[in-house]
Write an enzyme that holds these catalytic residues in place. Sequence first.
Site, PDB file in Angstrom:
ATOM      1  N   ASP A 265       0.827  -1.210   0.000  1.00 24.92           N
ATOM      2  CA  ASP A 265       0.000   0.000   0.000  1.00 24.92           C
ATOM      3  C   ASP A 265       0.858   1.255   0.000  1.00 24.92           C
ATOM      4  OD1 ASP A 265      -2.431  -1.234  -0.062  1.00 24.92           O
ATOM      5  OD2 ASP A 265      -2.810  -1.119   2.090  1.00 24.92           O
TER       6      ASP A 265
ATOM      7  N   LYS B   5      -3.592   2.922  -2.487  1.00 28.56           N
ATOM      8  CA  LYS B   5      -4.808   3.705  -2.647  1.00 28.56           C
ATOM      9  C   LYS B   5      -4.547   5.131  -2.166  1.00 28.56           C
ATOM     10  CE  LYS B   5      -7.628  -0.370  -1.680  1.00 28.56           C
ATOM     11  NZ  LYS B   5      -8.621  -0.961  -0.772  1.00 28.56           N
TER      12      LYS B   5
ATOM     13  N   MET C 162      -8.491   9.141   8.567  1.00 28.65           N
ATOM     14  CA  MET C 162      -9.044   9.466   7.246  1.00 28.65           C
ATOM     15  C   MET C 162     -10.147  10.524   7.340  1.00 28.65           C
ATOM     16  SD  MET C 162      -9.284   5.541   5.756  1.00 28.65           S
ATOM     17  CE  MET C 162     -10.267   4.999   7.161  1.00 28.65           C
TER      18      MET C 162
END
Length: 258
Positions: free
Chosen positions: A35, A57, A168
Amino acid sequence: MTGRVTLVGGGPGREDLLTVGAVRALGSADVVLYDRLAPHARLAELAPDADLVDVGKQPGHHALPQEEIEALLVAHALAGRHVVRLKGGDPYVFGRGGEEVLACHRAGVPVEVLPGVTSAVSVPGAAGIPLTHRGISRLFTVVSGHAPLSDEELRHLAGLGGTIVVLMGVNTLPQLAAGLARHGMRGSMPVAIVERGFRCDQRTTIADLSGIVSAAGLAGVASPAVIVVGEVVRLAHDGDRTAAELMERAAGFAAVAT
């Protein structure tokens, strides 16, 4: 022969925070799917015999959809390879590790999960913010800010007390701040946003709840970042002195209550 899959928590991004188990798994890997936020700068050295595949991502852009990542894990393992899925943080803390484990189980692929140091705890710590502190906070709640929280979730969070950690959550910060205030959290509650934890350009923005959205806008706050809401944020500034004052205040409240 069927191979195997190892889901590895890579921690908050710094290579020396990889676990011993993580380093061993990488050293025996045939394929590594990694990642964006995983420690990947020296993957060629840590996994010298492996094919390295970037499946990272970014907000609003996924190099590969989650279903394709799961299909790759299974396909490589069924071809007899040891596949390491290297993630940032911990695979089971908003890392979709559970989905990948289920995909392996459905395909009959052996899978192991190696935990990692989650950014929910480590990044506030890197900014001098303990999530719990005697007499100040005896609980913390970790939530995902990827999508706006419901009104019921905000009401619940505002009434819990302790420390709130949001991952996030940069893009949904206005909804978070407004919702917590709407459900009774006082405007003077301190809030910290710690960007790029453990990197050389780590930065912390601190304001109270009523001003954090404006402060974040002025500072140009961007992901990746961890948001911390609670009295423990004050410890980032003044350490033991602030802790003593907060504990005295808490003791006073307890005396009045009794």
